[in-house]
Design a protein around this motif. Structure first.
Motif, PDB file in Angstrom:
ATOM      1  N   ARG A 279      17.782 -43.301  25.227  1.00  0.00           N
ATOM      2  CA  ARG A 279      16.695 -43.061  24.274  1.00  0.00           C
ATOM      3  C   ARG A 279      15.393 -42.952  25.066  1.00  0.00           C
ATOM      4  O   ARG A 279      15.156 -43.731  25.998  1.00  0.00           O
ATOM      5  CB  ARG A 279      16.580 -44.182  23.247  1.00  0.00           C
ATOM      6  CG  ARG A 279      17.817 -44.371  22.396  1.00  0.00           C
ATOM      7  CD  ARG A 279      17.544 -45.345  21.242  1.00  0.00           C
ATOM      8  NE  ARG A 279      16.855 -46.550  21.674  1.00  0.00           N
ATOM      9  CZ  ARG A 279      17.456 -47.628  22.180  1.00  0.00           C
ATOM     10  NH1 ARG A 279      18.773 -47.632  22.317  1.00  0.00           N
ATOM     11  NH2 ARG A 279      16.752 -48.677  22.537  1.00  0.00           N
ATOM     12  N   GLU A 306      10.155 -32.569  24.769  1.00  0.00           N
ATOM     13  CA  GLU A 306       8.970 -33.391  24.504  1.00  0.00           C
ATOM     14  C   GLU A 306       8.388 -33.131  23.117  1.00  0.00           C
ATOM     15  O   GLU A 306       7.239 -33.466  22.849  1.00  0.00           O
ATOM     16  CB  GLU A 306       7.903 -33.130  25.567  1.00  0.00           C
ATOM     17  CG  GLU A 306       7.502 -31.672  25.725  1.00  0.00           C
ATOM     18  CD  GLU A 306       6.435 -31.499  26.794  1.00  0.00           C
ATOM     19  OE1 GLU A 306       5.639 -32.425  27.005  1.00  0.00           O
ATOM     20  OE2 GLU A 306       6.406 -30.425  27.419  1.00  0.00           O
ATOM     21  N   TYR A 307       9.214 -32.556  22.234  1.00  0.00           N
ATOM     22  CA  TYR A 307       8.702 -32.295  20.884  1.00  0.00           C
ATOM     23  C   TYR A 307       8.472 -33.588  20.112  1.00  0.00           C
ATOM     24  O   TYR A 307       7.625 -33.648  19.227  1.00  0.00           O
ATOM     25  CB  TYR A 307       9.664 -31.384  20.118  1.00  0.00           C
ATOM     26  CG  TYR A 307      11.099 -31.844  20.098  1.00  0.00           C
ATOM     27  CD1 TYR A 307      11.535 -32.847  19.245  1.00  0.00           C
ATOM     28  CD2 TYR A 307      12.029 -31.259  20.949  1.00  0.00           C
ATOM     29  CE1 TYR A 307      12.850 -33.264  19.243  1.00  0.00           C
ATOM     30  CE2 TYR A 307      13.356 -31.673  20.956  1.00  0.00           C
ATOM     31  CZ  TYR A 307      13.763 -32.672  20.093  1.00  0.00           C
ATOM     32  OH  TYR A 307      15.071 -33.085  20.092  1.00  0.00           O
ATOM     33  N   ALA A 308       9.248 -34.633  20.410  1.00  0.00           N
ATOM     34  CA  ALA A 308       9.062 -35.923  19.744  1.00  0.00           C
ATOM     35  C   ALA A 308       8.278 -36.839  20.673  1.00  0.00           C
ATOM     36  O   ALA A 308       8.853 -37.482  21.549  1.00  0.00           O
ATOM     37  CB  ALA A 308      10.413 -36.538  19.390  1.00  0.00           C
ATOM     38  N   HIS A 309       6.989 -36.846  20.526  1.00  0.00           N
ATOM     39  CA  HIS A 309       6.163 -37.689  21.391  1.00  0.00           C
ATOM     40  C   HIS A 309       4.994 -38.226  20.602  1.00  0.00           C
ATOM     41  O   HIS A 309       4.634 -37.712  19.533  1.00  0.00           O
ATOM     42  CB  HIS A 309       5.657 -36.899  22.600  1.00  0.00           C
ATOM     43  CG  HIS A 309       4.741 -35.775  22.250  1.00  0.00           C
ATOM     44  ND1 HIS A 309       3.393 -35.949  22.063  1.00  0.00           N
ATOM     45  CD2 HIS A 309       4.981 -34.460  22.037  1.00  0.00           C
ATOM     46  CE1 HIS A 309       2.837 -34.788  21.751  1.00  0.00           C
ATOM     47  NE2 HIS A 309       3.776 -33.867  21.729  1.00  0.00           N
ATOM     48  N   THR A 323      11.500 -41.526  18.719  1.00  0.00           N
ATOM     49  CA  THR A 323      12.569 -41.646  19.707  1.00  0.00           C
ATOM     50  C   THR A 323      13.269 -40.311  19.901  1.00  0.00           C
ATOM     51  O   THR A 323      13.516 -39.574  18.952  1.00  0.00           O
ATOM     52  CB  THR A 323      13.605 -42.682  19.247  1.00  0.00           C
ATOM     53  OG1 THR A 323      12.950 -43.929  19.029  1.00  0.00           O
ATOM     54  CG2 THR A 323      14.716 -42.853  20.264  1.00  0.00           C
ATOM     55  N   THR A 324      13.597 -39.996  21.145  1.00  0.00           N
ATOM     56  CA  THR A 324      14.417 -38.829  21.465  1.00  0.00           C
ATOM     57  C   THR A 324      15.744 -39.317  22.038  1.00  0.00           C
ATOM     58  O   THR A 324      15.766 -40.093  23.006  1.00  0.00           O
ATOM     59  CB  THR A 324      13.724 -37.933  22.510  1.00  0.00           C
ATOM     60  OG1 THR A 324      12.463 -37.481  21.991  1.00  0.00           O
ATOM     61  CG2 THR A 324      14.596 -36.728  22.845  1.00  0.00           C
ATOM     62  N   GLU A 325      16.855 -38.885  21.418  1.00  0.00           N
ATOM     63  CA  GLU A 325      18.182 -39.259  21.904  1.00  0.00           C
ATOM     64  C   GLU A 325      18.608 -38.273  22.995  1.00  0.00           C
ATOM     65  O   GLU A 325      18.422 -37.058  22.861  1.00  0.00           O
ATOM     66  CB  GLU A 325      19.191 -39.234  20.756  1.00  0.00           C
ATOM     67  CG  GLU A 325      18.860 -40.181  19.600  1.00  0.00           C
ATOM     68  CD  GLU A 325      19.039 -41.639  19.968  1.00  0.00           C
ATOM     69  OE1 GLU A 325      19.757 -41.907  20.969  1.00  0.00           O
ATOM     70  OE2 GLU A 325      18.466 -42.502  19.279  1.00  0.00           O
TER      71      GLU A 325
END
Length: 405
Positions: A279, A306-309, A323-325
């Motif tokens: 994660r 890096e779209y989920a930041h 969180t990025t899985e």
């Protein structure tokens, strides 16, 4: 007390700068003799006369460059004690002994005790006295310069030991993992910058990676980076992870920073005990590179999405960090880095390397068989080559690799 001035003429032996002297002598005829010799030399002086050491203490100033003392005590022991008193109060002034005692042994002991020169009145004329004064002042300056250099070297070694002690030692107990780092501050003659990183494996086998960057390059930013790293390690060992951990670090930063303009970017990766998934949380930080092996000596290199930041720490109250899985696979390497590695110039223009440029360099390095520390060093060297010079920003790189199933 008396003050005598002599103006230099063309016959001056030195640079023409006025020299400030303090003469310790209670015999008017000896004072007159020194005045006559200095006048004969043509040296420009400002001379203050003190009858004894007590008076000399009052008349010594920071501008005094040389103290001339006549050792008039009746025996050798008292003469050396008198000299030691003068030396103890001399500060940065040179000390020249000018005496009527033609005693070679006393002269050797006087110089060994710290006097710059020992002169016998009957053997000295004006030009010789002037040269002795100038040479003594220069010797004193050289000694003081050397003393300061030694102190600076000692202080530098102590600072280096302190800074090295503040760099992290990874806490990993997993034989399948290989850990490599590269760290270089942007400040000259420093070992610690505003970048920081850490790696901790907790009970159960979970591996936690982190790298961060405090904005700025000075010692205050370096100290703040150490505080944040230690806070992160403490929180991880206490069982905190993910967004909750980042929120606590954000609070720590708010209390410890010296101004509200200070912020910190951070990348945090938590690898599952299986070492196959992870994660990731990004707080305004560039994404890591993922190297996947295909088992045939090849593989792929990509930047993690890096779209989920979320924002950097210290910018937005109550911020969120999604969180990025990540699917790691069987054999992989994760490279976390600070923006000092990607902000170098490319060519003569203003273009920067960026994450995409770093990915291309990493692919070329892997095709050439680079791995581990050699991979990191090769990438840093190539980035500097493209930049045309050494990188000036703080730089930190952390590479964690798993080879084999």
């Amino acid at each position: 007390m008396s003050t005598i001035s002599h103006q230099s003429h063309a016959a001056s032996l030195g640079t023409g700068d006025r020299i400030e002297l303090l003469l310790i002598d209670d015999d008017p005829s000896d004072v007159f003799l020194v005045e006559e010799m200095l006048a004969e030399s043509g040296m420009e002086i400002q001379m203050t006369v003190a009858e004894d050491i007590r008076a000399a203490r009052r008349r010594l100033s920071r501008r005094t460059q040389c103290i001339i003392v006549d050792l008039s005590a009746p025996d050798d022991h008292d003469q050396m004690e008198e000299l030691r008193e003068v030396l103890s109060m001399s500060q940065n002034a040179a000390v020249v002994v000018l005496t009527g005692f033609d005693d070679a042994d006393l002269g050797v002991r006087a110089v060994a005790a710290g006097a710059e020169d020992y002169l016998v009145k009957q053997q000295v004329d004006g030009p010789l006295l002037a040269r002795a004064i100038r040479y003594s002042i220069e010797r004193k300056r050289a000694e003081e310069t050397e003393r300061r250099l030694v102190e600076a070297r000692i202080l530098g070694r102590e600072n280096a030991r302190l800074e090295r002690g503040l760099l992290p030692v990874p806490l990993i107990d997993e034989p399948a993992l290989r850990h490599h780092t590269r760290y270089r501050p942007g400040r000259r003659r420093a070992l610690l910058g505003g970048d920081f990183y850490d790696t901790v494996q907790t009970e159960g086998g979970t591996v936690h990676l982190m790298i961060g960057d405090v904005c700025g390059h000075g010692p205050d930013e370096a100290a703040l980076g150490v505080q944040l790293r230690m806070a992160w390690r403490t929180l991880v060992l206490a069982g905190h992870t993910g967004e909750r951990l980042l929120g606590t670090l954000d609070t720590v930063l708010g209390h410890e920073r010296r101004s509200e303009e200070i912020f910190t970017t951070l990348c945090m990766v938590t690898i599952a005990p299986s070492l196959r998934t992870a994660r990731m949380h990004l707080a305004g930080h560039p994404p890591p590179l993922l190297f996947r092996e295909d088992g045939a000596g090849g593989g792929e290199v990509t930047a993690l999405p890096e779209y989920a930041h979320g924002p950097a720490l210290g910018l937005v109250p109550g911020a969120e960090w999604p969180t990025t899985e990540i699917d790691l696979g069987e054999s992989w390497s994760l490279m976390l880095y600070t923006d000092g590695l990607i902000e170098g110039r490319v060519g003569d223009g203003s273009a920067r390397l960026g994450t995409e440029g770093l990915v291309e360099l990493a692919r070329a390095a892997r095709r050439g068989g680079a791995a581990g520390r050699g991979l990191i060093d090769g990438l840093v060297g190539e980035v500097e080559r493209l930049n045309g010079d050494a990188l000036t920003d703080d730089l930190a790189v952390l590479l964690l690799s798993r080879t084999g199933a």
